[in-house]
Write a protein that holds these residues in place. Structure first.
Motif, PDB file in Angstrom:
ATOM      1  N   ARG A  76       0.102  11.410  11.399  1.00  0.00           N
ATOM      2  CA  ARG A  76      -0.579  11.590  10.113  1.00  0.00           C
ATOM      3  C   ARG A  76      -1.366  12.901  10.094  1.00  0.00           C
ATOM      4  NH1 ARG A  76      -2.870   7.126  10.148  1.00  0.00           N
ATOM      5  NH2 ARG A  76      -1.307   5.997   8.940  1.00  0.00           N
ATOM      6  N   THR A 107       7.847   1.535   9.331  1.00  0.00           N
ATOM      7  CA  THR A 107       7.116   1.744   8.076  1.00  0.00           C
ATOM      8  C   THR A 107       5.869   2.580   8.296  1.00  0.00           C
ATOM      9  OG1 THR A 107       7.925  -0.343   7.162  1.00  0.00           O
ATOM     10  CG2 THR A 107       5.938   0.586   6.169  1.00  0.00           C
ATOM     11  N   ARG A 108       5.115   2.269   9.340  1.00  0.00           N
ATOM     12  CA  ARG A 108       3.875   3.000   9.603  1.00  0.00           C
ATOM     13  C   ARG A 108       4.158   4.470   9.889  1.00  0.00           C
ATOM     14  NH1 ARG A 108       1.448   1.258  14.367  1.00  0.00           N
ATOM     15  NH2 ARG A 108      -0.541   2.176  13.749  1.00  0.00           N
ATOM     16  N   GLU A 111       5.322   6.220   6.631  1.00  0.00           N
ATOM     17  CA  GLU A 111       4.179   6.364   5.724  1.00  0.00           C
ATOM     18  C   GLU A 111       3.224   7.450   6.214  1.00  0.00           C
ATOM     19  OE1 GLU A 111       2.459   2.482   5.455  1.00  0.00           O
ATOM     20  OE2 GLU A 111       3.844   1.808   3.884  1.00  0.00           O
ATOM     21  N   ALA A 112       3.160   7.640   7.533  1.00  0.00           N
ATOM     22  CA  ALA A 112       2.271   8.660   8.106  1.00  0.00           C
ATOM     23  C   ALA A 112       2.817  10.065   7.925  1.00  0.00           C
ATOM     24  CB  ALA A 112       2.036   8.377   9.587  1.00  0.00           C
ATOM     25  N   ALA A 159       4.213  -6.258   1.149  1.00  0.00           N
ATOM     26  CA  ALA A 159       3.501  -4.983   1.312  1.00  0.00           C
ATOM     27  C   ALA A 159       2.106  -5.254   1.867  1.00  0.00           C
ATOM     28  CB  ALA A 159       3.430  -4.247  -0.016  1.00  0.00           C
ATOM     29  N   SER A 161      -1.335  -4.256   3.749  1.00  0.00           N
ATOM     30  CA  SER A 161      -2.138  -3.055   3.953  1.00  0.00           C
ATOM     31  C   SER A 161      -2.344  -2.831   5.448  1.00  0.00           C
ATOM     32  CB  SER A 161      -3.499  -3.212   3.278  1.00  0.00           C
ATOM     33  OG  SER A 161      -4.275  -4.202   3.952  1.00  0.00           O
ATOM     34  N   GLU A 162      -2.836  -1.650   5.791  1.00  0.00           N
ATOM     35  CA  GLU A 162      -3.090  -1.334   7.194  1.00  0.00           C
ATOM     36  C   GLU A 162      -4.077  -2.334   7.799  1.00  0.00           C
ATOM     37  OE1 GLU A 162      -2.244   1.008  10.566  1.00  0.00           O
ATOM     38  OE2 GLU A 162      -1.421   1.226   8.550  1.00  0.00           O
TER      39      GLU A 162
END
Length: 221
Positions: A76, A107-108, A111-112, A159, A161-162
Motif C-alpha cells: 500500500r 483481495t487485500r 486492494e492495496a 464484502a 471491512s479490514e
C-alpha cells in the motif's frame, strides 16, 4: 514506474524475510536478460527505505514478512508513492510473490495496489514474464489466482471491512470478545457491533458458524 525504453533493464527490488529465498531469487533473476536486481529487503520497513534510495521499477513482494509491517501494508505504501513522498505516477509496481492463495490474501493485496499476484510454485519463465508485464503496467496473475478472481466476480464474497477481517481472524483463534478487544485495542462494545455485522454478511448467528463459513469461503488469510 516503468523502464524508459525497451532496451532498459527492469530495475527490481526483492522483499522476502527468508535470506535463502532472496539469494535463490537473486541468482535466478541476475542471470536473466532484461532484469537487474538493484536491492533486497528482509522486511516491509526495509523495503520502503530501500525503494526510496534505489527507485526500482518493480518490487517483488512476499506477503508474510514475520514481525513488523506485512507485505500488504508495504504494498500500500509503495503503490501510493508514499515511500517516495510523491504521487502514484512515480510509484514502483508491486508484484506479489507468495505461497498463499486464499481469497482474503488476494483481495487485500489487490486492494492495496498490487499490479500482480504470483505463487511461488510458478515456473521461472512465468515469473520473468510477470516482472516485465508489471514494469509495463500490465496485470500479472498466476493461473490459479486468475481463476479465483473470476470466481469472486461471478459469485461475490461478502464484502468484509479490514476491521471485520481482523475480528474474524481473532474469532478463528478462539478468542472471546474481551480478548479480541485487547488484541485490537478497541472496546468490547465495538467488537460486539462488528460481530453483528459479520454475522449478517455471512448469514450466520454464532461464532462457530462465522468461522466455518469463513473457512469454507477462504476469507481468512
Amino acid at each position: 514506474m516503468s523502464p524508459s525504453d525497451d532496451t532498459s533493464p527492469v530495475r527490481l527490488l526483492l522483499c522476502d524475510d527468508h535470506a535463502v529465498v532472496r539469494a535463490g531469487l537473486r541468482a535466478l533473476l541476475s542471470s536473466t536478460e532484461g532484469i537487474e536486481v538493484v536491492g533486497e529487503a528482509g522486511s516491509g520497513e526495509e523495503a520502503l527505505a530501500l525503494a526510496a534510495r534505489v527507485r526500482p521499477d518493480v518490487v517483488l513482494m512476499d506477503l508474510q514478512l514475520g514481525g513488523g509491517m506485512d507485505g500488504v501494508a508495504a504494498t500500500r505504501h509503495l503503490a501510493s508513492g508514499a515511500a517516495y513522498g510523491t504521487g502514484t505516477e512515480t510509484a514502483p509496481r508491486v508484484l506479489v510473490l507468495t505461497m498463499f492463495d486464499t481469497d482474503a490474501d488476494i483481495t487485500r493485496a489487490i486492494e492495496a495496489g498490487a499490479t500482480g499476484y504470483l505463487l511461488k510454485a510458478e515456473q521461472p519463465d512465468e515469473l520473468f514474464a510477470a516482472i516485465r508485464n508489471a514494469a509495463s503496467g500490465r496485470t500479472a496473475l498466476s493461473a490459479p489466482v486468475a481463476d479465483r478472481v473470476l470466481a469472486q466476480m461471478r459469485s461475490p464474497r461478502p464484502a468484509l471491512s479490514e476491521r471485520e477481517r481482523d475480528i474474524l481472524q481473532q474469532l478463528a483463534r478462539g478468542l472471546g470478545n474481551r480478548d479480541i478487544a485487547r488484541a485490537l485495542f478497541i472496546s468490547e462494545a465495538t467488537v460486539k457491533t462488528h460481530l453483528g455485522r459479520i454475522y449478517g454478511k455471512l448469514g450466520v448467528d454464532t461464532r462457530a458458524g462465522a468461522v466455518a463459513v469463513a473457512n469454507e469461503r477462504r476469507l481468512l488469510p
